[in-house]
Enzyme design. Sequence first.
Site, PDB file in Angstrom:
ATOM      1  N   CYS A  86     -42.221  -4.733  28.730  1.00 51.67           N
ATOM      2  CA  CYS A  86     -41.936  -3.465  28.059  1.00 51.67           C
ATOM      3  C   CYS A  86     -43.230  -2.810  27.550  1.00 51.67           C
ATOM      4  O   CYS A  86     -44.031  -2.381  28.353  1.00 51.67           O
ATOM      5  CB  CYS A  86     -40.904  -3.675  26.947  1.00 51.67           C
ATOM      6  SG  CYS A  86     -40.078  -2.148  26.451  1.00 51.67           S
ATOM      7  N   HIS A 200     -36.322  -7.025  29.377  1.00 51.94           N
ATOM      8  CA  HIS A 200     -36.721  -8.065  28.423  1.00 51.94           C
ATOM      9  C   HIS A 200     -36.101  -9.425  28.767  1.00 51.94           C
ATOM     10  O   HIS A 200     -35.047  -9.774  28.216  1.00 51.94           O
ATOM     11  CB  HIS A 200     -36.254  -7.683  27.013  1.00 51.94           C
ATOM     12  CG  HIS A 200     -37.040  -6.579  26.386  1.00 51.94           C
ATOM     13  ND1 HIS A 200     -38.178  -6.805  25.650  1.00 51.94           N
ATOM     14  CD2 HIS A 200     -36.854  -5.244  26.383  1.00 51.94           C
ATOM     15  CE1 HIS A 200     -38.662  -5.652  25.207  1.00 51.94           C
ATOM     16  NE2 HIS A 200     -37.874  -4.685  25.645  1.00 51.94           N
ATOM     17  N   GLU A 202     -36.915 -12.250  27.669  1.00 50.60           N
ATOM     18  CA  GLU A 202     -36.863 -13.091  26.460  1.00 50.60           C
ATOM     19  C   GLU A 202     -35.628 -12.794  25.608  1.00 50.60           C
ATOM     20  O   GLU A 202     -35.321 -13.539  24.688  1.00 50.60           O
ATOM     21  CB  GLU A 202     -38.162 -12.926  25.652  1.00 50.60           C
ATOM     22  CG  GLU A 202     -38.243 -11.719  24.720  1.00 50.60           C
ATOM     23  CD  GLU A 202     -38.512 -10.397  25.433  1.00 50.60           C
ATOM     24  OE1 GLU A 202     -38.495 -10.363  26.681  1.00 50.60           O
ATOM     25  OE2 GLU A 202     -38.727  -9.390  24.720  1.00 50.60           O
TER      26      GLU A 202
END
Lengths: 223, 80
Positions: A86, A200, A202
């Site tokens: 990002c 994302h 994560e």
Amino acid sequence: MKVAVLRFPGTNCEFDTQYAFEKLGHETVLVWHEETTLPEDIDLVVVPGGFSYGDYLRSGSIARFAPVMKAVKAYADNGGKVLGICNGFQILTEAGMLPGALKRNHHLHFISKHQTICVVSNDNAFLNQCDKGEVLNIPIAHADGNYYIDEENLAKMEANGQILLRYSDAVGNRLVVNGSVTSIAGVCNETKNVFGLMPHPERAMEAILGSQDGMKMLQGFEA
Amino acid sequence: MKVIVNVFLKEGVLDPQGKAAHHALHSLGFEGVSEVRIGKQIILHIDTSNKAEAEAQVKEMAETLLANTVIEDYTIEIAS
């Protein structure tokens, strides 16, 4: 594996990133942007998401000049692996470590939702645990994710397997999400050791939070 | 010396903000607008009275930081 996670003023995904790699059994270390060296014996540098320097001027444009970025550039030039997620992707394109640039989304809205993305290339150190054509469910959250690259360089990147991910529907057909050229969601550099993506991984580490697809993405770095 | 830098997306690179403003103008009844481009203006005060020197300095600033030349063009104007 030991993972260095960078931290700039305005970074806000550093703890999620640490959590994700620690869940996979790896050691992590936060590195403040004013550091001029990276910790020794690291296996990966992650430039996490957020709003470094408030996205002033252009997203990532100020952070790229932080002292630590010189060390990151040298690390990558030496073959070290770097992942930008990002805002990290935006910083790496601004730094010239990844081709192209990220513009304002074509509809001008901030998008924050789960999004299906399709794996385009997996012959690299990042997505080797995913299948080509596999559709993953990964959250996106950005206003400046509209990837731009000119046609000539796009063709070169395609031929070299540098297009990693595209926004897609549930069966892998390209989908216009933010106006990105050919719906690109993630790319790598020519030598395939610097990676960047808007989604994302994560944030996709727990079934209870909607998806665990991020695990197999990040596990690629273990191979 | 006051120097003005104008930064715009390159011709051929779609300008989403310009397009939205164009659409809004059209909705408001302003029919005669064929294109809208939105950029930013950066005003610098430089510690030199030498025009050429100021221009050279600002050009380097624009190339390094103020514009992303992958997608943007810039102009430099010496204001005073």
